[in-house]
Scaffold this motif. Structure first.
Motif, PDB file in Angstrom:
ATOM      1  N   LYS A  46      -8.142  -1.091  -8.339  1.00  0.00           N
ATOM      2  CA  LYS A  46      -8.363   0.351  -8.121  1.00  0.00           C
ATOM      3  C   LYS A  46      -7.967   1.152  -9.358  1.00  0.00           C
ATOM      4  N   SER A  47      -6.917   0.719 -10.024  1.00  0.00           N
ATOM      5  CA  SER A  47      -6.506   1.400 -11.252  1.00  0.00           C
ATOM      6  C   SER A  47      -7.538   1.202 -12.350  1.00  0.00           C
ATOM      7  N   GLU A  79     -10.668   0.706 -11.965  1.00  0.00           N
ATOM      8  CA  GLU A  79     -11.834   1.522 -11.611  1.00  0.00           C
ATOM      9  C   GLU A  79     -11.611   2.982 -11.991  1.00  0.00           C
ATOM     10  N   SER A  80     -10.412   3.505 -11.790  1.00  0.00           N
ATOM     11  CA  SER A  80     -10.111   4.888 -12.193  1.00  0.00           C
ATOM     12  C   SER A  80     -10.235   5.056 -13.701  1.00  0.00           C
ATOM     13  N   ASP A 137      -6.439  -6.522  -5.717  1.00  0.00           N
ATOM     14  CA  ASP A 137      -7.465  -5.640  -5.149  1.00  0.00           C
ATOM     15  C   ASP A 137      -6.915  -4.274  -4.763  1.00  0.00           C
ATOM     16  N   ASN A 186       0.827  -1.215   0.000  1.00  0.00           N
ATOM     17  CA  ASN A 186       0.000   0.000   0.000  1.00  0.00           C
ATOM     18  C   ASN A 186       0.854   1.254   0.000  1.00  0.00           C
ATOM     19  N   TYR A 237      -3.207   5.931  -5.869  1.00  0.00           N
ATOM     20  CA  TYR A 237      -4.441   6.494  -5.339  1.00  0.00           C
ATOM     21  C   TYR A 237      -4.460   8.016  -5.511  1.00  0.00           C
TER      22      TYR A 237
END
Length: 185
Positions: free
Chosen positions: A117-118, A120-121, A112, A48, A55
């Motif tokens: 997340k990428s 989804e962006s 995940d 992370n 993010y």
């Protein structure tokens, strides 16, 4: 966190121990356990932290036109590839790949944390010009094109980071144009 990164990169996930990490950090093992329930949680937090930049640039608005979508995808792709080719991030990724047979949950969690997340962006960028079902398949296609040939070559030691970044610029441009082109389902 810095100590954990050093130990994970130098020893790998399986060989790394909370003892070695606490020793590297100059704190007691109990101090490490107060912050992280186990080695897996510490490794995930290390991922992370290394990928935190993903993010930061994920706040793109839906594109209003195909030209805007191409521009946004190129910007996103360049920022993403710049981040994931950084030596520490690449090292963590390579460590993760080496440990996935013994610890398959690590790969699922990495997907995940970073890839999903990428995607989804990217889907969000495309949602302004495509219906949801098209944005849903175009977004992962773009992500996988961006992480394609040059990144794979870098990961396997066939390119330097500079060579990868140079080649990736053209690959990202082509990927953005391909993904935004008008294709019928």
């Amino acid at each position: 966190m810095e100590a954990a990164k050093v130990i994970f990169l130098s020893e790998g996930y399986a060989a790394a121990s909370m003892d070695r990490i606490s020793e590297q950090a100059g704190v007691s093992k109990m101090t490490v356990y107060r912050h992280f329930k186990d080695k897996e949680a510490l490794f995930i937090e290390t991922i992370n932290q290394q990928c935190d930049g993903i993010y930061q640039f994920g706040s793109h608005e839906p594109a209003a036109s195909r030209d805007e979508a191409i521009s946004e995808l190129k910007s996103y792709g360049a920022a993403f590839i710049n981040l994931v080719t950084a030596p520490d991030v690449l090292g963590i990724y390579q460590t993760l790949l080496g440990e996935m047979l013994r610890f398959p949950d690590l790969g699922r969690m990495f997907f995940d944390i970073v890839i999903a997340k990428s995607i989804e962006s990217i889907r969000h960028i495309l949602s302004g010009i495509f219906p949801p079902e098209q944005a849903d398949w175009r977004a992962p296609a773009f992500m996988h094109l961006v992480m394609g040939d040059s990144y794979q070559r870098l990961s396997l030691g066939k390119l330097t980071r500079a060579e990868c970044l140079e080649r990736s610029a053209e690959e990202i441009d082509r990927a953005a144009r391909l993904i935004v082109c008008n294709i019928d389902d």
